[in-house]
Motif scaffolding. Structure first.
Motif: not given
Lengths: 946, 87
Positions: A577, A580-581, A597, A783
């Motif tokens: 995760w 992909s972020h 991030y 999530k």
């Protein structure tokens, strides 16, 4: 260039005349056949000069025409220091000579010959000593004269590999004796690994007569039939404890070099014998070759090595080479028999052999001089195995004695005889090796618990036929001085003058002159070096002794030693995760983690103002069970644990026995005899070993079971003033401030996932809940938190934001804000150390530290100019240059808009309000103020207790 | 070098980690600074038979008392520290 010197097909040739191709030598095209080495293909085209010598840049040609040949190091397709007489040439290969300028044929540095008196032994030590300040300049110039090619600057695209092997019997050397020993061992039931340096098995049988070639065919068939694993173009490079044998394997498809780590139950050493060069004036001229070189060229590669030859022989190999030359159409103009006291006085020529002065006064014109004056037994593998080299004067060579029980020797290094005698001896040794290996196998199997071992019938030792070296005249130094070490350009004169200067032991003379220290490593020149020293000291060869051989026997690439990269990379179940972020990866220890991030400052703000979540899965986690867990915690941590109730957690610090801070973390009590311990991410393994060490040695009576569960949980820290509000939407646990207080733990369902462990702590300085989720459900909970918290301003945050947050709060990181000397009081942990406990790891040291006042202390620091962030590891100085501390952590605080730091500082400066000077790495310095607390933000802890 | 682990059998030394010489921890209440620092820093480092503590780190993770000859690397015995002397 055409193959002008190629002979018609020879019975033992290894070239494939059906496959003909072109390669380049110094830019010009040459022809070769498949199976040719670089050197044999060049010799077939009449190329005689392959290199220039190290010091004097004298032209050099083939000498031994095998891997050991010191005169043919070339660069092939960019790879430097390739052994041209061993490396097979391939279509299109681009080969060039090394260390020559402007060309091999006309080399300016050959002028060194004229100034040779300045380049005598030890010139390096004597000439360039003064003035010392010029050494960097000397070093630069000398570097250009150094041997060898240039290391390529482009990344190495080749692959390297490693493998393990567990042969019963490993045979090092695939000549007739090695092959016979291997076959005998295999026939006796042993698993056999047969290693040979050459491209084909056979040793000297490859250039034998028709009868010998027939024996070779039979032996090769027997090796194949016996199921022996054969490695050609491979070398045993060393032997270590317990017959741990390293083998360098070169011709593996797709792999440049492979290191084989073989655990052999028995090793048989069968290297054969090396033809020794004759030390006489002119012995390094192109056209002077060893008998074995000529026999290889003629018989394996069908190359005519010259037109008019003089042969100096002291043995049957020399007699045979004269016959070979005759068959090849070379005019053998003179055979000098050393056994009849005939000798070569001097070899004459400038860029190649022109004539030979014989001992009877005759001067014979020739272009080829072949010598067969005696043998060197390569004993390195025998001596590194524990054997000794013993000189046999009557045979003029060293032999191995005193080998350990699990190592034997066969073939030429043991003695001489007909092929049948050598094979008969080797066969017996091979059978005995198999017998000893089977005994060893039983002894090893007996060490395996619960193994059912059947001892073999106690067969008697195999009788080994006698094999000893034949009488041979001792020839080494001739009547004129010649080159001893061709690699290093060391002459007999140099060695004698080294002895005169006082370097009268072989080990000293070797180092002073560098004889035997070049690429040949004594294989060709070792005995001649000893003879030269012995001649100068007047001692015999036996008294002079040998130099010490050490592994590796041949050069091993760093790639082979490193092998394939097997670096472990641990990933949390959430890492996909993060990837992909937009997470920037941070490699920390064995883990990859999200550093941030995109905007760590904004991540910090989200945690301070709303709520953020961070993946802290790599935290070390241990499940502790048993009645004596409190005892273990009391022993490992410097603080107290006995009163920790079920449902509570506590922060703890561990010290080593020297009082130095080892690790820290939070441990919670989940049940009466059930605890969950967390450690730092990087300290998890060491802490596990540390716990087990106590439980298995000093505290064996304690009933504690430790299970590492780091990867069993995905760990998520939910931090920020709105974390309670967020988590409450996903769990039935009562999160009310009075029901779930700071430093408490609950177990229950989160986002529908049962058995989560939730504890309320505050590394970030905010209200926060750390949720440990059964790993398989980690992503689901992650999530769910993000989806449920979208209206609360939730943001994932990475390690960088966490580092800023904890620094604002003044929480230390072990290993960052402490070092290998920081004991607990120095880390500002006075509040945690409980000296009234009867015992804990490191207690005596902390008792003594508390009585002292001479250690650095961890303090909070803020630069007076809040816009400047001093880099971590900046020194704190006093009186200009005296170092009195350093910055251990520093960041710009988004919360305060001011730089904040932690630092270790000398005691006299560590009280609040003191201003200190911080030197910046780039020059210049700044002032910084010592703060009253480690915490820069919320020192009272209002936020995290809210 | 091979070490015969009592649980796993003979294994290559690379599976193990050398920990320390086999020593007794002094009583921390009674120990003088000299005794404690000998315990921390002073080792016999014998050239010959040695009694050592090893960890079979890449195996069963058990601590072993290993009797080893430091010149030949021959391992005479390797026993579980956990149970040695208790039966």
């Amino acid at each position: 260039m055409t193959s002008s010197h190629r002979l018609p097909p020879q019975p033992g040739e290894v070239i494939d005349r059906a496959q003909r191709f072109t390669f380049r030598w110094n830019g010009r095209p040459y022809q070769a056949y498949a199976g040719d080495t670089i050197a044999s293909a060049l010799a077939a085209s009449g190329v005689r000069v392959l290199s220039r010598s190290l010091k004097y840049h004298r032209p050099r040609g083939l000498l031994s025409a095998d891997f050991n040949d010191p005169n043919c190091m070339v660069t092939a397709d960019g790879e430097p220091n390739v052994r041209a007489a061993h490396r097979l040439v391939s279509p299109g290969m681009s080969v060039s000579s090394q260390d020559t300028w402007p060309s091999l044929r006309f080399d300016v540095k050959a002028a060194n010959q004229l100034v040779g008196r300045f380049l005598g032994p030890g010139f390096y030590y004597k000439t360039f000593m003064r003035p010392q300040r010029l050494w960097p300049a000397y070093d630069k110039v000398l570097g250009r004269f150094s041997h060898g090619g240039y290391a390529p600057t482009a990344p190495d695209v080749d692959r390297y590999d490693q493998r393990y092997a567990h042969p019963d019997v490993l045979v090092a050397g695939g000549g007739p004796a090695g092959m016979a020993a291997a076959v005998a061992a295999a026939d006796a039931g042993a698993r056999v690994l047969l290693v040979d340096e050459e491209h084909h098995l056979g040793g000297h049988l490859r250039w034998a007569d028709a009868e010998g070639l027939e024996i070779l065919r039979e032996l090769r068939a027997a090796v194949q039939a016996a199921g022996i694993e054969v490695m050609t173009d491979s070398v045993v490079t060393g032997r270590y404890d317990g017959n741990w044998v390293s083998v360098l394997q070169r011709s593996v498809p797709g792999v440049r070099e492979r290191l084989v780590k073989a655990r052999a139950k028995h090793m048989i050493v069968a290297p054969g014998l090396i033809d020794r060069p004759y030390v006489v004036g002119g012995n390094d001229l192109p056209g002077v070759m060893l008998s074995t070189a000529v026999r290889r060229l003629v018989n394996l590669y069908a190359v005519k090595p010259g037109e008019r030859a003089v042969v100096l022989t002291a043995n049957t190999a020399g007699d045979a080479v004269a016959a070979d030359l005759g068959r090849a159409g070379v005019d053998v103009v003179r055979v000098l028999d050393a056994r009849q006291d005939e000798d070569v006085v001097r070899i004459v020529g400038r860029s190649a052999v022109r004539a030979v002065e014989c001992s009877d006064g005759a001067v014979v014109d020739c272009d080829l001089v072949v010598t067969a004056i005696g043998w060197t037994a390569p004993l390195t593998l025998a001596t590194v195995s524990g054997g000794r080299a013993e000189f046999r004067a009557e045979a003029a060579r060293f032999v191995p004695v005193g080998l350990p029980d699990d190592v034997s020797a066969v073939g030429g290094i043991v003695g001489d005889g007909s092929t049948d005698q050598l094979m008969e001896h080797a066969t017996a040794v091979g059978r005995e090796a198999a017998r000893r290996a089977s005994h060893r196998a039983v002894a090893l199997a007996a060490g395996v618990p619960h193994a059912r071992v059947t001892a073999p019938a106690d067969t008697p030792a195999v009788a080994i036929p006698d094999l000893r070296p034949a009488a041979h005249p001792m020839l080494s130094l001739g009547r004129t001085d010649g080159i001893v070490d061709f690699s290093e350009d060391v002459s007999a004169k140099d060695l004698k003058s080294a002895v005169r200067e006082g370097y009268d032991s072989i080990e000293l003379a070797k180092r002073y002159t560098t004889a035997t220290m070049g690429p040949s490593q004594g294989k060709l020149e070792g005995v001649n070096s000893i003879a030269a020293v012995a001649a100068a000291t007047g001692a015999g060869l036996a008294e002079t002794g040998t130099t010490t051989g050490r592994p590796p026997y041949v050069p091993v690439s760093l790639g082979a030693l490193a092998g394939r990269s097997h670096q472990l990379l641990r990933r949390s179940p959430l890492q996909g995760w993060h990837d992909s972020h937009g997470a920037a990866p941070l490699y920390a220890g064995s883990w990859v983690r999200p550093d941030h991030y995109g905007d760590p400052a904004a991540e910090v703000q989200a945690v301070r103002d709303a709520v953020g979540i961070i993946d802290v899965t790599p935290l070390g986690k241990f499940d502790l069970r048993g009645p004596d867990v409190p005892d273990l915690l009391e022993l490992l941590y410097i603080n107290k644990w006995r009163k920790l109730g079920v449902g509570s957690v506590r922060y703890g610090v561990m010290c080593a026995e020297d009082g130095v801070v080892l690790d820290d973390g939070v441990t919670g009590r989940l049940g009466p005899e059930h605890y969950l311990m967390t450690t730092t991410s990087s300290g998890a393994e060491a802490t596990y070993d540390w716990m087990e060490r106590w439980l298995q040695t000093e505290r064996r009576q304690w009933r504690v079971h430790v299970t590492p569960v780091t990867s069993n949980y995905a760990s998520i820290n939910v931090a920020g003033p709105r974390s309670r509000e967020l988590l409450a939407r996903l769990t039935d646990l009562d999160l009310a401030p009075d029901a779930f207080r700071y430093m408490q733990v609950r177990t229950g369902a989160v986002a529908g996932i049962a058995d989560c462990v939730v504890w309320r702590i505050g590394f970030t300085g905010e209200l926060s809940f750390e949720v440990h989720v059964p790993a398989g459900h980690g992503l689901h909970v992650w999530k769910a938190l993000l989806a449920t918290g979208s209206d609360l301003g939730i943001r994932p945050f990475g390690i960088e934001a966490q580092r800023i947050l904890r620094l604002e709060k003044g929480h230390l990181i072990v290993g960052q804000d402490t070092d290998g000397l920081t004991q607990a009081y120095g880390a500002g942990l006075d509040w945690a150390v409980k000296l009234d406990k009867p015992d804990f790891a490191g207690k005596p040291e902390l008792v003594w530290q508390q009585m002292r006042d001479d250690y650095l202390r961890l303090v909070g620091l803020q630069p007076v100019d809040g816009a400047v962030v001093p880099p971590e590891a900046s020194q704190i100085v006093e009186d200009g240059t005296r170092i009195v501390g350093r910055i251990t952590s520093s960041r710009m605080s988004p919360t305060l808009g001011h730089a904040v730091c932690l630092g270790l500082l000398a005691p006299h400066l560590s009280s609040a309000g003191t201003t200190v000077t911080v030197r910046l790495p780039g020059g210049g310095s700044i002032q910084a103020r010592v703060m009253p607390e480690l915490a820069h933000v919320d020192p009272e802890g209002v936020r995290l207790r809210g | 070098m091979l070490i015969s682990c009592p649980l796993c059998g003979p294994r290559d030394a690379t599976e193990f980690r050398y920990v320390d010489e086999r020593r007794q921890r002094p009583d921390p209440e009674q120990a003088s600074p000299q005794q404690w620092r000998d315990y921390l820093y002073v080792r016999a480092n014998p050239s010959g038979p040695a009694r050592e503590l090893w960890l079979h780190r890449s195996g069963c993770r058990q601590y072993l008392f290993v009797d080893r000859h430091t010149l030949t690397n021959e391992v005479q015995t390797a026993a579980l520290a956990r149970t040695e002397g208790t039966r």
